[in-house]
Design a protein around this motif. Structure first.
Motif, PDB file in Angstrom:
ATOM      1  N   GLY A   1       0.810  -1.208   0.000  1.00 59.50           N
ATOM      2  CA  GLY A   1       0.000   0.000   0.000  1.00 59.50           C
ATOM      3  C   GLY A   1       0.844   1.258   0.000  1.00 59.50           C
ATOM      4  N   ALA A   2       1.945   1.235   0.764  1.00 60.59           N
ATOM      5  CA  ALA A   2       2.826   2.399   0.797  1.00 60.59           C
ATOM      6  C   ALA A   2       3.440   2.663  -0.574  1.00 60.59           C
ATOM      7  N   ALA A   3       3.839   1.598  -1.267  1.00 61.99           N
ATOM      8  CA  ALA A   3       4.419   1.763  -2.601  1.00 61.99           C
ATOM      9  C   ALA A   3       3.376   2.286  -3.593  1.00 61.99           C
ATOM     10  N   LEU A   4       2.167   1.758  -3.530  1.00 62.46           N
ATOM     11  CA  LEU A   4       1.108   2.237  -4.422  1.00 62.46           C
ATOM     12  C   LEU A   4       0.762   3.685  -4.131  1.00 62.46           C
ATOM     13  N   TYR A   5       0.776   4.053  -2.852  1.00 64.13           N
ATOM     14  CA  TYR A   5       0.506   5.445  -2.478  1.00 64.13           C
ATOM     15  C   TYR A   5       1.560   6.369  -3.077  1.00 64.13           C
ATOM     16  N   ARG A   6       2.829   5.976  -2.941  1.00 67.76           N
ATOM     17  CA  ARG A   6       3.905   6.796  -3.497  1.00 67.76           C
ATOM     18  C   ARG A   6       3.810   6.845  -5.024  1.00 67.76           C
ATOM     19  N   ALA A   7       3.290   5.788  -5.639  1.00 67.45           N
ATOM     20  CA  ALA A   7       3.142   5.760  -7.096  1.00 67.45           C
ATOM     21  C   ALA A   7       1.937   6.559  -7.573  1.00 67.45           C
ATOM     22  N   GLY A   8       1.128   7.063  -6.652  1.00 60.67           N
ATOM     23  CA  GLY A   8      -0.037   7.857  -7.028  1.00 60.67           C
ATOM     24  C   GLY A   8      -1.275   7.036  -7.315  1.00 60.67           C
ATOM     25  N   LYS A   9      -1.252   5.730  -7.050  1.00 61.99           N
ATOM     26  CA  LYS A   9      -2.409   4.871  -7.279  1.00 61.99           C
ATOM     27  C   LYS A   9      -3.154   4.713  -5.953  1.00 61.99           C
ATOM     28  N   PHE A  10      -3.915   5.756  -5.617  1.00 63.58           N
ATOM     29  CA  PHE A  10      -4.511   5.829  -4.292  1.00 63.58           C
ATOM     30  C   PHE A  10      -5.629   4.798  -4.099  1.00 63.58           C
ATOM     31  N   ALA A  11      -6.402   4.526  -5.136  1.00 63.44           N
ATOM     32  CA  ALA A  11      -7.473   3.534  -4.995  1.00 63.44           C
ATOM     33  C   ALA A  11      -6.903   2.148  -4.706  1.00 63.44           C
ATOM     34  N   ASP A  12      -5.858   1.781  -5.415  1.00 64.30           N
ATOM     35  CA  ASP A  12      -5.215   0.487  -5.164  1.00 64.30           C
ATOM     36  C   ASP A  12      -4.565   0.460  -3.782  1.00 64.30           C
ATOM     37  N   ALA A  13      -4.043   1.617  -3.364  1.00 62.86           N
ATOM     38  CA  ALA A  13      -3.422   1.686  -2.038  1.00 62.86           C
ATOM     39  C   ALA A  13      -4.455   1.433  -0.947  1.00 62.86           C
ATOM     40  N   VAL A  14      -5.669   1.967  -1.115  1.00 59.32           N
ATOM     41  CA  VAL A  14      -6.735   1.744  -0.124  1.00 59.32           C
ATOM     42  C   VAL A  14      -7.028   0.261  -0.007  1.00 59.32           C
ATOM     43  N   GLU A  15      -7.121  -0.433  -1.143  1.00 62.65           N
ATOM     44  CA  GLU A  15      -7.410  -1.861  -1.117  1.00 62.65           C
ATOM     45  C   GLU A  15      -6.299  -2.638  -0.407  1.00 62.65           C
ATOM     46  N   ALA A  16      -5.055  -2.228  -0.621  1.00 58.50           N
ATOM     47  CA  ALA A  16      -3.940  -2.924   0.039  1.00 58.50           C
ATOM     48  C   ALA A  16      -3.957  -2.668   1.537  1.00 58.50           C
ATOM     49  N   PHE A  17      -4.144  -1.424   1.954  1.00 57.28           N
ATOM     50  CA  PHE A  17      -4.179  -1.108   3.380  1.00 57.28           C
ATOM     51  C   PHE A  17      -5.351  -1.787   4.076  1.00 57.28           C
ATOM     52  N   ALA A  18      -6.454  -1.960   3.356  1.00 57.71           N
ATOM     53  CA  ALA A  18      -7.657  -2.516   3.963  1.00 57.71           C
ATOM     54  C   ALA A  18      -7.490  -3.970   4.379  1.00 57.71           C
ATOM     55  N   LEU A  19      -6.427  -4.622   3.922  1.00 56.79           N
ATOM     56  CA  LEU A  19      -6.191  -6.008   4.302  1.00 56.79           C
ATOM     57  C   LEU A  19      -5.616  -6.140   5.708  1.00 56.79           C
ATOM     58  N   VAL A  20      -5.324  -5.014   6.340  1.00 54.84           N
ATOM     59  CA  VAL A  20      -4.734  -5.024   7.679  1.00 54.84           C
ATOM     60  C   VAL A  20      -5.654  -4.242   8.610  1.00 54.84           C
ATOM     61  N   ASP A  21      -5.917  -4.794   9.775  1.00 59.30           N
ATOM     62  CA  ASP A  21      -6.835  -4.170  10.734  1.00 59.30           C
ATOM     63  C   ASP A  21      -6.019  -3.555  11.874  1.00 59.30           C
ATOM     64  N   THR A  22      -5.425  -2.395  11.625  1.00 54.49           N
ATOM     65  CA  THR A  22      -4.655  -1.669  12.632  1.00 54.49           C
ATOM     66  C   THR A  22      -4.978  -0.182  12.515  1.00 54.49           C
ATOM     67  N   PRO A  23      -4.715   0.608  13.544  1.00 58.09           N
ATOM     68  CA  PRO A  23      -4.917   2.057  13.427  1.00 58.09           C
ATOM     69  C   PRO A  23      -4.078   2.669  12.309  1.00 58.09           C
ATOM     70  N   GLU A  24      -2.840   2.165  12.143  1.00 56.42           N
ATOM     71  CA  GLU A  24      -2.007   2.692  11.074  1.00 56.42           C
ATOM     72  C   GLU A  24      -2.638   2.445   9.708  1.00 56.42           C
ATOM     73  N   SER A  25      -3.239   1.270   9.544  1.00 51.05           N
ATOM     74  CA  SER A  25      -3.885   0.960   8.271  1.00 51.05           C
ATOM     75  C   SER A  25      -5.039   1.921   7.989  1.00 51.05           C
ATOM     76  N   TYR A  26      -5.886   2.170   9.005  1.00 48.14           N
ATOM     77  CA  TYR A  26      -7.015   3.088   8.794  1.00 48.14           C
ATOM     78  C   TYR A  26      -6.526   4.513   8.540  1.00 48.14           C
ATOM     79  N   TYR A  27      -5.463   4.911   9.217  1.00 50.54           N
ATOM     80  CA  TYR A  27      -4.913   6.243   8.986  1.00 50.54           C
ATOM     81  C   TYR A  27      -4.421   6.374   7.542  1.00 50.54           C
ATOM     82  N   ASN A  28      -3.700   5.354   7.065  1.00 48.41           N
ATOM     83  CA  ASN A  28      -3.216   5.389   5.683  1.00 48.41           C
ATOM     84  C   ASN A  28      -4.355   5.342   4.683  1.00 48.41           C
TER      85      ASN A  28
END
Length: 519
Positions: free
Chosen positions: A379-406
């Protein structure tokens, strides 16, 4: 560089004397003369032995010893320079404070001091591509124009709108500007620089410059000339005194010299870009000096020896060169050297996440995302690449406060403010005292029009409460630890303004001044 050379894992160097001992033992065993010297008379032995010195050739043992030596050095981790780990800011933040007092309309530099200052800021933005920059304005009062942002186009928009009539009160309060900027940068962990573009510093501010401490350095770029020039008040009009003579404003050379003696980095504008390069050089130097040793690591250069080790190992496939126990050496040394960052040469020894890290550090974020198996890193790599929708899907696979913040950051980048609000709220449920999440939540809530807020939160009676659906994938996956840099969306509130930037700033400054006076 020579003074910094050392080994990260020096215990591996113990294999060097073992390799030399191996060479000596083998040479001893092959010395026929020494084996028969105590049995046969030396005169007779000379006639019985066949002299092989003329037929000397490279033997397998020599290649083995050399491989052990090279492998031990590589496994020991030779290094002589540092590198910074991923997710640590590698470009220093810069806060630019522009003097908007009336003397900045002097025309001793063309077209005016203020316009020249704007051009220098434009050059700085081009030189600092991708770095975060904040913009402040001050005269009799100090105000934030834009928080730290890497959006150069947004900075240019509000830079062009700045003029001396935005702060009509007169005077100059540099001390207040220093305090405001210090407060704004206090929560940013990366050491930064505060740059003042001004034609002078009032005497009351010298003490503030001299006693300024902390992680952020102060710099001053003087705008103007020692001879000075008239102050323009209109296209064809200039400021005049009571006798009708034009008022000249001179660069405060004495004040700038006093600041320089106090240890402040001071320079004056030049016709070329040498002043801009001087600023950027000092900004990056300050960052390098202030970086905590814990945020850096030594770069392992042992992987360079993988190529000669591989060439030597290839010789063991030749007939007559096979040594049965050499396979153990190859496995041990190969696994050790595999710890070094040699993705192109040692791909079989690197996990997908390790390969992803290599591409991430090189700035190839899309390739890094293709390699990462860890969802937070992907998710961090996709975010840096500007693919924010894909980054959301990657972060959503983890249930942590950091994941929701990202997720909130990525959703805000897409303009999905209600969904971003929900994600920040979920992050705060896990970490209630998270200041970055609170700041981003408050900012994004302001970006939602009041009518839309009612719709999204079910306050309108004629719309179903489930108008907006949120992905529930965040309850799946494993725990992650990656955090993105904060303030990714701090500048977004500027994008939805329907008035001109100059009108917005004038109103904003007036309201802030009124709030200060009412205290």
């Amino acid at each position: 560089m020579i003074g910094q050379f050392h080994f990260l894992r020096p215990l591996w160097l113990l294999a060097l004397p073992a390799a030399l001992a191996l060479a000596w033992i083998v040479a001893r065993r092959e010395d026929v003369r020494s084996r028969w010297r105590g049995v046969i008379e030396p005169q007779l032995l000379d006639h019985l032995l066949v002299d092989r010195r003329a037929r000397w050739r490279v033997r397998p043992v020599y290649a083995i010893v050399l491989t052990i030596i090279l492998g031990a050095i590589a496994a020991a981790g030779p290094t002589w320079k540092r590198e910074r780990p991923p997710f640590v800011e590698d470009k220093a933040p810069l806060a630019i404070a522009i003097d908007l007092s009336q003397t900045m309309d002097a025309i001793d530099v063309s077209p005016t001091r203020l316009e020249r200052a704007k051009l220098k800021v434009q050059d700085l933005l081009a030189l600092r591509s991708g770095a975060r920059t904040a913009l402040f304005a001050y005269a009799g009062s100090a105000h934030l124009v834009l928080p730290l942002t890497d959006d150069a186009a947004l900075i240019r928009t509000y830079l062009d709108a700045m003029s001396t009539d935005l702060l009509p009160g007169g005077g100059k309060d540099t001390v207040q500007a220093i305090r405001l900027i210090d407060t704004s940068l206090a929560r940013d962990p990366v050491p930064g620089t505060i740059l003042f573009l001004t034609d002078g510093v009032e005497p009351a501010a010298f003490n503030a410059f001299e006693k300024h401490g902390g992680k952020d350095q102060l710099m001053v770029l003087g705008i103007g000339t020692e001879d000075g020039g008239p102050i323009r008040t209109g296209p064809e009009s200039f400021l005049e005194d009571a006798t009708g003579r034009r008022v000249f404003a001179k660069l405060d050379v004495d004040g700038l010299h006093r600041l320089k003696r106090a240890g402040v980095d001071v320079a004056t504008i030049t016709q070329d870009d040498s002043d801009v390069k001087w600023i950027q050089r000092h900004v990056q130097t300050h960052l390098a000096q202030k970086q905590d040793e814990s945020e850096t690591r030594w770069q392992d250069e042992g992987w360079w020896l993988a190529l000669p080790i591989g060439l030597l190992a290839a010789l063991w496939f030749r007939r007559g060169w096979t040594v049965r126990w050499v396979g153990v050496i190859v496995l041990v040394l190969g696994a050790s050297v595999g710890e070094a960052r040699a993705a192109d040469l040692l791909d079989p020894w690197l996990t997908p996440d390790q390969q992803g890290r290599l591409y991430f550090e090189r700035g190839d974020y899309q390739t890094a995302a293709d390699h990462f198996a860890d969802p937070m890193w992907r998710g961090a790599a996709l975010y840096r690449a500007g693919k924010f929708a894909d980054a959301v899907e990657a972060f959503a696979l983890v249930d942590t406060p950091e994941s929701y913040y990202n997720q909130g950051n990525a959703l805000a980048r897409q303009g999905k403010y209600p969904e971003a609000v929900k994600s920040y709220q979920q992050a705060l449920e896990g970490r209630p005292d998270w200041p970055q999440a609170k700041d981003n939540l408050a900012l994004v809530e302001k970006l939602i029009p009041s009518e839309k807020k009612k719709d999204d939160y079910g306050e309108a009676p004629d719309l179903p409460p489930d108008q907006i659906k949120f992905d529930d994938l965040g309850k799946k996956g494993k725990k992650g630890t990656v955090k993105l840099n904060r303030e990714q969306t701090d500048e977004m509130w500027m994008r939805n303004i329907q008035t001109s930037p100059a009108q917005l700033l004038r109103r904003k400054f007036a309201l802030e001044d009124a709030a200060r006076e009412s205290r």
